[in-house]
Design an enzyme around this catalytic site. Structure first.
Site, PDB file in Angstrom:
ATOM      1  N   SER A 254       0.925  -1.178  -0.055  1.00  0.00           N
ATOM      2  CA  SER A 254       0.062  -0.173  -0.022  1.00  0.00           C
ATOM      3  C   SER A 254       0.772   1.191   0.070  1.00  0.00           C
ATOM      4  CB  SER A 254      -1.003  -0.056   1.191  1.00  0.00           C
ATOM      5  OG  SER A 254      -0.259   0.417   2.326  1.00  0.00           O
ATOM      6  N   LYS A 255       0.286   2.416  -0.460  1.00  0.00           N
ATOM      7  CA  LYS A 255       0.977   3.686  -0.734  1.00  0.00           C
ATOM      8  C   LYS A 255       1.653   4.124   0.781  1.00  0.00           C
ATOM      9  CE  LYS A 255       0.347   7.404  -3.665  1.00  0.00           C
ATOM     10  NZ  LYS A 255      -0.082   7.036  -5.096  1.00  0.00           N
ATOM     11  N   ARG A 256       1.021   3.757   1.800  1.00  0.00           N
ATOM     12  CA  ARG A 256       1.637   4.041   3.144  1.00  0.00           C
ATOM     13  C   ARG A 256       2.899   3.656   3.347  1.00  0.00           C
ATOM     14  NH1 ARG A 256      -2.346   1.662   6.459  1.00  0.00           N
ATOM     15  NH2 ARG A 256      -3.540   1.468   4.768  1.00  0.00           N
ATOM     16  N   GLY A 258       5.032   2.938   0.898  1.00  0.00           N
ATOM     17  CA  GLY A 258       6.255   3.537  -0.016  1.00  0.00           C
ATOM     18  C   GLY A 258       5.608   3.640  -1.293  1.00  0.00           C
TER      19      GLY A 258
END
Ligand code: GLU
Length: 489
Positions: A254-256, A258
């Site tokens: 997930s974007k969180r 990286g």
């Protein structure tokens, strides 16, 4: 392969290309190339709300950056188009009518409020969620009346409530689903547009897709797909579901945590070769031990047998390893072309015009190319070459327990030794010759000389070696910088 291979990548245009989708594209592309088939790009834009302007253009750009050319797609109609679902509504209407006429699908007039109530009740009673079939039992007259009153409706597929639905996956074998767990899902929305489930099956069939290769997250759709093929009287394609890609902790990418899109990696200076090599190994193992594989190698070595079923781990260090490898192996011209945008800002740090010229940039990049993991690292790494006046503490010049005076005198020796080298012979080799011959003859310690020399040229605790920097800077600037260090001591 028993059938003409036709595979597709069928993204929803919702933004950038996720790493998981890159893996899907890559495997489909490789599969098509391996078996002499066709690779098709189809845009699944049935969900108006999720559509992001410019996604398709962006995708086409990133495909060309990665080196994937599709045989058929929105701008390459080979007789199976349009390849954008929002342009295929007439086609879907034909089949939705067919299903309704044959009693395999039905109109549902339930309001969102009723559906909400139904869901809440199911939750309270701890029942599985799903449509309760109210409109399945509407009479012809009731339907006519609702239509006359202009009531909005959706069309649902009539799913059997007993027995099993079997999906055959080429990697996992039979996957068995209980029919009672499947919902009478919506095929046509109240807006008159098809759902993903419906358009996807119609298009795969009409586009003669032989193999559907997509991520494991689509397995829940597979029994619905299979039932639609059955109800439409068509033979389903072969399914290959690719294992999930997890982060190192075992969670979803997930974007969180990286970067997750190809565009993110491109912007940081990852090369397409590295991304492709890295992604190919997420769910596929080549036969031999060789892990450095070009796209051609991957195609040559590819086999379904080499594909795994367990989740693969996205390890950015491994990606860095591949990226450094491909950076190191670029020709200096190519590296210059690719690296330039990342170091262009640095040229403003210097008043010297020659530092904006390719000849200088090539030298600078060459000193750092072995060390960087990605091209964007070059900006920070090459700053020292562009900085006319280095800013560092004189303490940094001190090596081990040597006193200031000693360091000063060592730097003076270095200065004298290299000053004698003629400008046209200012190379790493002659610098080494000049200094090393002296050190050896006098049985001195290398670090006592090279450390302060390196710091005076770089101003940094860690940097490329002093000869490399001196060579790139040229004679006069190198001497000036050593001179300045001497005055600091
Ligand atoms: N439109 C789906 C997606 O966004 C396609 C899934 C499939 O390949 O069937 O990935």
């Amino acid at each position: 392969m028993d059938k003409n291979v036709r595979v597709r990548f069928a993204p929803s245009p919702t933004g950038f290309l996720h790493i998981g989708s890159l893996r899907t594209v890559l495997f489909n592309y490789v599969f098509a190339k391996k078996y002499g088939g066709k690779f098709i790009l189809r845009i699944e834009d049935t969900d108006e709300k999720r559509k992001v302007e410019g996604s398709v253009e962006n995708l086409i750009d990133i495909f060309s950056w990665l080196g994937f050319d599709y045989d058929e797609g929105p701008d390459k109609d080979m007789g199976f188009g349009p390849y954008i679902q929002s342009q295929r509504n007439d086609i879907y209407t034909k089949y939705i009518n067919q299903l309704q006429n044959e009693g395999k699908a039905y109109k549902c007039f339930c309001t969102p409020e009723r559906l909400q109530e139904m869901r809440e009740k199911q939750q309270a009673e701890k029942k599985a969620p799903g449509y309760d079939g109210k409109c399945l039992h509407l009479t012809k007259e009731e339907i006519e009346k609702n239509l006359k009153e202009g009531k909005p409706f959706v069309v649902r597929q009539k799913i059997p409530k007993e027995g099993e639905v079997i999906v055959y996956d080429e990697l996992k074998g039979e996957i068995v689903f209980k029919a009672e767990g499947l919902d009478d899902h919506v095929l046509l929305k109240a807006t008159g547009t098809p759902t993903y489930q419906f358009a996807n099956v119609v298009d795969d069939h009409l586009m003669e897709i032989s193999h559907v290769m997509r991520g494991d997250e689509w397995i829940p759709s597979a029994p619905k797909n299979v039932l639609l093929y059955r109800d439409l009287g068509w033979e389903p394609p072969k399914y290959i579901h690719l294992p999930l890609i997890m982060n190192k902790e075992g969670g979803k990418l997930s974007k969180r945590q990286g970067d997750v899109t190809v565009e993110d990696y491109k912007a940081k200076g990852y090369l397409p070769e590295a991304l492709i090599n890295f992604t190919a190994l997420l769910g596929w193992h080549p036969k031999g031990d060789e892990e450095i594989l070009s796209l051609d190698d991957i195609i040559k070595n590819f086999s379904i047998e080499g594909m795994g079923v367990s989740p693969s781990v996205f390890d950015v260090e491994k990606l860095d390893f591949f990226n450094s490898h491909y950076i190191k192996n670029l020709s200096s011209d190519k590296l210059l072309e690719l690296a330039k945008p990342f170091i262009e800002k640095n040229t403003k740090l210097s008043s010297k015009t020659h530092k904006s010229e390719d000849a200088f940039l090539i030298k600078v990049i060459a000193t750092e190319k072995e060390r960087v993991k990605k091209l964007s690292d070059l900006e920070e790494a090459t700053k020292l070459f562009f900085t006319d006046e280095l800013d560092y503490s004189p303490e940094l010049l001190i090596w081990k327990k040597l006193g200031k005076e000693q360091i000063k005198s060592n730097l003076e020796t270095v200065y004298e030794l290299i000053e004698k080298i003629p400008e046209e012979n200012w190379t790493e080799a002659s610098l080494n010759d000049a200094i090393f011959t002296h050190i050896k003859a006098k049985e001195l310690k290398v670090g006592d000389y090279l450390w302060p020399m390196r710091v005076s040229l770089s101003g940094q605790e860690k940097s490329p070696g002093p000869y490399e920097i001196a060579q790139a800077l040229g004679k006069s600037e190198s001497l000036l910088k050593i001179q300045k260090a001497i005055t600091l001591l």
